[in-house]
Design a protein around this motif. Structure first.
Motif, PDB file in Angstrom:
ATOM      1  N   PHE A 135       0.830  -1.220   0.000  1.00 59.83           N
ATOM      2  CA  PHE A 135       0.000   0.000   0.000  1.00 59.83           C
ATOM      3  C   PHE A 135       0.858   1.262   0.000  1.00 59.83           C
ATOM      4  O   PHE A 135       0.485   2.261  -0.610  1.00 59.83           O
ATOM      5  N   ALA A 136       2.014   1.219   0.687  1.00 59.89           N
ATOM      6  CA  ALA A 136       2.895   2.398   0.660  1.00 59.89           C
ATOM      7  C   ALA A 136       3.338   2.649  -0.779  1.00 59.89           C
ATOM      8  O   ALA A 136       3.362   3.787  -1.257  1.00 59.89           O
ATOM      9  N   CYS A 137       3.647   1.565  -1.487  1.00 60.77           N
ATOM     10  CA  CYS A 137       4.138   1.694  -2.852  1.00 60.77           C
ATOM     11  C   CYS A 137       3.032   2.153  -3.793  1.00 60.77           C
ATOM     12  O   CYS A 137       3.258   2.976  -4.689  1.00 60.77           O
ATOM     13  N   LEU A 138       1.835   1.634  -3.585  1.00 61.41           N
ATOM     14  CA  LEU A 138       0.692   2.030  -4.419  1.00 61.41           C
ATOM     15  C   LEU A 138       0.457   3.539  -4.301  1.00 61.41           C
ATOM     16  O   LEU A 138       0.349   4.249  -5.312  1.00 61.41           O
ATOM     17  N   VAL A 139       0.403   4.026  -3.071  1.00 63.42           N
ATOM     18  CA  VAL A 139       0.124   5.445  -2.839  1.00 63.42           C
ATOM     19  C   VAL A 139       1.269   6.313  -3.369  1.00 63.42           C
ATOM     20  O   VAL A 139       1.045   7.327  -4.040  1.00 63.42           O
ATOM     21  N   PHE A 140       2.501   5.898  -3.092  1.00 65.15           N
ATOM     22  CA  PHE A 140       3.663   6.670  -3.538  1.00 65.15           C
ATOM     23  C   PHE A 140       3.691   6.771  -5.069  1.00 65.15           C
ATOM     24  O   PHE A 140       3.878   7.855  -5.633  1.00 65.15           O
ATOM     25  N   THR A 141       3.464   5.642  -5.755  1.00 66.39           N
ATOM     26  CA  THR A 141       3.588   5.632  -7.217  1.00 66.39           C
ATOM     27  C   THR A 141       2.398   6.324  -7.899  1.00 66.39           C
ATOM     28  O   THR A 141       2.584   7.051  -8.875  1.00 66.39           O
ATOM     29  N   LEU A 142       1.192   6.115  -7.357  1.00 63.92           N
ATOM     30  CA  LEU A 142       0.034   6.856  -7.890  1.00 63.92           C
ATOM     31  C   LEU A 142       0.309   8.361  -7.772  1.00 63.92           C
ATOM     32  O   LEU A 142       0.037   9.129  -8.696  1.00 63.92           O
ATOM     33  N   GLY A 143       0.873   8.760  -6.633  1.00 64.54           N
ATOM     34  CA  GLY A 143       1.192  10.171  -6.393  1.00 64.54           C
ATOM     35  C   GLY A 143       2.190  10.702  -7.421  1.00 64.54           C
ATOM     36  O   GLY A 143       2.083  11.847  -7.872  1.00 64.54           O
ATOM     37  N   LYS A 144       3.135   9.861  -7.819  1.00 60.43           N
ATOM     38  CA  LYS A 144       4.131  10.285  -8.830  1.00 60.43           C
ATOM     39  C   LYS A 144       3.459  10.487 -10.188  1.00 60.43           C
ATOM     40  O   LYS A 144       3.667  11.501 -10.841  1.00 60.43           O
ATOM     41  N   VAL A 148       1.216  14.496  -7.634  1.00 62.59           N
ATOM     42  CA  VAL A 148       0.731  14.946  -6.330  1.00 62.59           C
ATOM     43  C   VAL A 148       1.891  15.561  -5.564  1.00 62.59           C
ATOM     44  O   VAL A 148       2.978  14.991  -5.509  1.00 62.59           O
ATOM     45  N   MET A 149       1.689  16.760  -5.000  1.00 67.29           N
ATOM     46  CA  MET A 149       2.797  17.470  -4.357  1.00 67.29           C
ATOM     47  C   MET A 149       2.717  17.431  -2.831  1.00 67.29           C
ATOM     48  O   MET A 149       3.483  18.088  -2.148  1.00 67.29           O
ATOM     49  N   GLU A 150       1.767  16.679  -2.311  1.00 68.90           N
ATOM     50  CA  GLU A 150       1.568  16.646  -0.859  1.00 68.90           C
ATOM     51  C   GLU A 150       2.832  16.165  -0.148  1.00 68.90           C
ATOM     52  O   GLU A 150       3.614  15.393  -0.698  1.00 68.90           O
ATOM     53  N   ASP A 151       3.015  16.592   1.102  1.00 69.91           N
ATOM     54  CA  ASP A 151       4.206  16.143   1.829  1.00 69.91           C
ATOM     55  C   ASP A 151       4.034  14.682   2.267  1.00 69.91           C
ATOM     56  O   ASP A 151       2.948  14.104   2.141  1.00 69.91           O
ATOM     57  N   TYR A 152       5.133  14.110   2.791  1.00 72.43           N
ATOM     58  CA  TYR A 152       5.121  12.686   3.128  1.00 72.43           C
ATOM     59  C   TYR A 152       4.141  12.351   4.257  1.00 72.43           C
ATOM     60  O   TYR A 152       3.603  11.253   4.308  1.00 72.43           O
ATOM     61  N   GLY A 153       3.926  13.297   5.163  1.00 68.35           N
ATOM     62  CA  GLY A 153       2.968  13.063   6.247  1.00 68.35           C
ATOM     63  C   GLY A 153       1.581  12.801   5.684  1.00 68.35           C
ATOM     64  O   GLY A 153       0.877  11.869   6.082  1.00 68.35           O
ATOM     65  N   GLU A 154       1.203  13.595   4.710  1.00 68.30           N
ATOM     66  CA  GLU A 154      -0.098  13.453   4.053  1.00 68.30           C
ATOM     67  C   GLU A 154      -0.159  12.116   3.287  1.00 68.30           C
ATOM     68  O   GLU A 154      -1.152  11.398   3.354  1.00 68.30           O
ATOM     69  N   LEU A 155       0.926  11.784   2.583  1.00 66.82           N
ATOM     70  CA  LEU A 155       0.953  10.489   1.869  1.00 66.82           C
ATOM     71  C   LEU A 155       0.812   9.336   2.851  1.00 66.82           C
ATOM     72  O   LEU A 155       0.133   8.348   2.582  1.00 66.82           O
ATOM     73  N   SER A 156       1.472   9.464   4.024  1.00 68.44           N
ATOM     74  CA  SER A 156       1.403   8.379   5.012  1.00 68.44           C
ATOM     75  C   SER A 156      -0.041   8.198   5.481  1.00 68.44           C
ATOM     76  O   SER A 156      -0.486   7.073   5.712  1.00 68.44           O
ATOM     77  N   SER A 157      -0.778   9.308   5.589  1.00 69.97           N
ATOM     78  CA  SER A 157      -2.152   9.160   6.082  1.00 69.97           C
ATOM     79  C   SER A 157      -3.060   8.552   5.008  1.00 69.97           C
ATOM     80  O   SER A 157      -4.083   7.942   5.331  1.00 69.97           O
ATOM     81  N   ILE A 158      -2.673   8.677   3.745  1.00 69.91           N
ATOM     82  CA  ILE A 158      -3.432   7.994   2.678  1.00 69.91           C
ATOM     83  C   ILE A 158      -3.061   6.499   2.666  1.00 69.91           C
ATOM     84  O   ILE A 158      -3.937   5.630   2.611  1.00 69.91           O
ATOM     85  N   ALA A 159      -1.753   6.211   2.781  1.00 73.91           N
ATOM     86  CA  ALA A 159      -1.316   4.800   2.819  1.00 73.91           C
ATOM     87  C   ALA A 159      -1.959   4.080   4.006  1.00 73.91           C
ATOM     88  O   ALA A 159      -2.325   2.907   3.914  1.00 73.91           O
ATOM     89  N   ARG A 160      -2.112   4.795   5.114  1.00 70.20           N
ATOM     90  CA  ARG A 160      -2.749   4.236   6.327  1.00 70.20           C
ATOM     91  C   ARG A 160      -4.138   3.692   6.016  1.00 70.20           C
ATOM     92  O   ARG A 160      -4.587   2.706   6.598  1.00 70.20           O
ATOM     93  N   GLN A 161      -4.838   4.342   5.063  1.00 74.25           N
ATOM     94  CA  GLN A 161      -6.198   3.905   4.739  1.00 74.25           C
ATOM     95  C   GLN A 161      -6.215   2.645   3.881  1.00 74.25           C
ATOM     96  O   GLN A 161      -7.268   2.068   3.617  1.00 74.25           O
ATOM     97  N   GLY A 162      -5.014   2.228   3.404  1.00 74.03           N
ATOM     98  CA  GLY A 162      -4.887   0.943   2.709  1.00 74.03           C
ATOM     99  C   GLY A 162      -4.621  -0.166   3.713  1.00 74.03           C
ATOM    100  O   GLY A 162      -5.255  -1.217   3.716  1.00 74.03           O
ATOM    101  N   SER A 163      -3.662   0.079   4.613  1.00 73.19           N
ATOM    102  CA  SER A 163      -3.341  -0.843   5.697  1.00 73.19           C
ATOM    103  C   SER A 163      -2.602  -0.018   6.733  1.00 73.19           C
ATOM    104  O   SER A 163      -1.695   0.742   6.381  1.00 73.19           O
ATOM    105  N   GLY A 164      -2.986  -0.150   7.992  1.00 74.95           N
ATOM    106  CA  GLY A 164      -2.418   0.718   9.024  1.00 74.95           C
ATOM    107  C   GLY A 164      -0.903   0.781   8.986  1.00 74.95           C
ATOM    108  O   GLY A 164      -0.297   1.857   8.902  1.00 74.95           O
TER     109      GLY A 164
END
Ligand code: DP6
Length: 418
Positions: A135-144, A148-164
């Motif tokens: 899920f971290a990879c999915l969110v990171f790569t979709l963002g690329k 998406v210009m959001e900071d990593y904290g924001e990306l982490s909170s999206i990845a969290r919604q895939g798996s804590g």
């Protein structure tokens, strides 16, 4: 359906590490948003040994979103995938690729569909946290892809919604997932405590323990614990807050003794919560218990921790040594007790195989000549076949873009997995 003539395909590939918690996340206060009942702390593992690689392609000729995991098409209809896709799409921006003559306006992203192909460089069946890296990879790569210009904290909170646990794979080194207070989850994000260079002597040895048993998933296990375990409430409210502070201090000052004591105690308490759940959940097996005994006896005989152990929702042992010397001594003890079944030493150790020669184990003869560890109760007992293999790794960095075209998992002409 492949790409129609004259239509373009735009693609990005990313690689994200997996992580192992030293202060465990166990229990949600909000199931849909994946909000935890306590903070947790993890170490990120070297992506060269344990990681997910994901390619995301977009083309006007894709009629729907599709995903392939390790070569097999999987459904994207689950809420967790949909939440990640929706949250990234919301933040998508204009993209221009002059060379390819592609221009995507912000508004276009709502209509465009993606093809996602993901691959783990370790067996999913080994029961190692593949959802965190995935899920971290999915969110990171979709963002690329979507700029998406959001900071990593924001990306982490999206990845969290895939798996804590995935929110902690957005960074390298030592990472804390702050549980947050807000009901909308906006402050439930991961932060980096220190990067992987901060304490680079640490050596991680994973014993992939053989098991035929189908384990309870983390998601349903922690739901049962929240509903039935009084110990979980006490742990979350009283024990963890204090332990997190001590763990942050131990990491900051590279205090292995404190780090190891906290790591082992927290793993054991997590498994005690599992036992306190109705019906009780058994993630560890006899092999896991044997490894704990061996390490505890060794640590006790030296008077100070030589290695730390931690176990997630399965029987595999993750052992953390302060340096190569202790890792090599540990390996000698482990290989005495758990010799390889098929006499093939080199395939019994994956990742950093050079730890074998540090331990003086260059052949099966060397393994057979090992003395019984002094800590063993019955010195001549061996458990051949109870460990499938070992992985030797170290701390690693967070997600990265993979630029080599050969590493992409989707064909840039057909838009389908290679
Ligand atoms: C034992 O992150 O897999 O590994 O949020 O339901 O997807 P969901 O659970 P998951 O749980 C991981 C639990 C753990 C401890 C940890 O990683 O902190």
């Amino acid at each position: 359906m492949a790409v129609e003539e004259g239509q373009w395909v735009l693609m990005a590939t990313g690689r994200s590490p997996t992580n192992i918690a030293v202060i465990k996340y166990w229990g949600k206060r909000d199931e849909a948003l994946i909000l935890p009942v306590n903070d947790s702390i993890s170490v990120t593992l070297d992506p060269g040994h344990l990681s997910a690689t994901t390619s995301v392609a977009v083309s006007p000729s894709f009629p729907s979103d599709r995903m392939w995991l390790n070569g097999k098409e999987i459904s994207l209809s689950g809420g967790r995938f949909q939440n990640c896709l929706r949250e990234i799409r919301k933040r998508a921006r204009d993209v221009e690729d002059e060379k390819k003559g592609i221009r995507i306006n912000k508004e276009d992203w709502e209509k465009l569909h993606v093809h996602i192909a993901s691959y783990n460089n370790f067996p999913t069946a080994a029961g190692l946290a593949s959802s965190a890296a995935g899920f971290a990879c999915l969110v990171f790569t979709l963002g690329k892809v979507m700029n998406v210009m959001e900071d990593y904290g924001e990306l982490s909170s999206i990845a969290r919604q895939g798996s804590g646990s995935a929110c902690r794979s957005i960074y390298g080194g030592f990472v804390k997932w702050c549980m947050g207070k807000n009901n909308d989850g906006s402050d439930s994000i991961a932060v980096q405590l220190a990067d992987e260079a901060h304490w680079n002597d640490l050596v991680i040895i994973i014993a992939v323990v053989s098991s035929k048993q189908k384990e309870t998933s983390s998601t349903s296990g922690m739901r049962d614990s929240v509903e039935t375990s009084p110990l979980l409430q006490y742990r979350a409210q009283t024990i963890v807050p204090n332990r997190v502070l001590k763990m942050e201090e131990a990491i900051k000052s590279r205090n292995f003794e404190s780090f190891a004591r906290l790591t082992c105690a927290d793993s054991n308490q997590f498994h005690a919560v599992c036992m306190d759940t109705s019906s009780p959940i058994f993630y560890m097996n006899d092999t896991s218990h044997r490894i704990i005994n061996l390490v505890e006896k060794w640590n006790q005989s030296e008077g100070t921790p030589q290695v730390a152990y931690t176990f997630d929702a399965g029987p595999n042992a993750v052992l953390i040594a302060p340096n190569r010397k202790n890792a090599a001594l540990l390996l000698q003890k482990l290989l005495y007790c758990f010799p390889p079944q098929d006499h093939d030493l080199s395939s019994y150790m994956v990742g950093d195989k050079s730890i074998l020669s540090d331990a003086g184990l260059n052949s099966m003869e060397d393994v057979e000549a090992l003395p019984a560890p002094a800590e063993m109760k019955t010195p001549n007992q061996k458990f051949k076949g109870d460990v499938s293999y070992f992985i030797c790794s170290r701390l690693g960095a967070g997600p990265k873009v993979v630029t080599e075209e050969t590493q992409a998992l989707i064909d840039s002409v057909t838009g389908l997995p290679k």
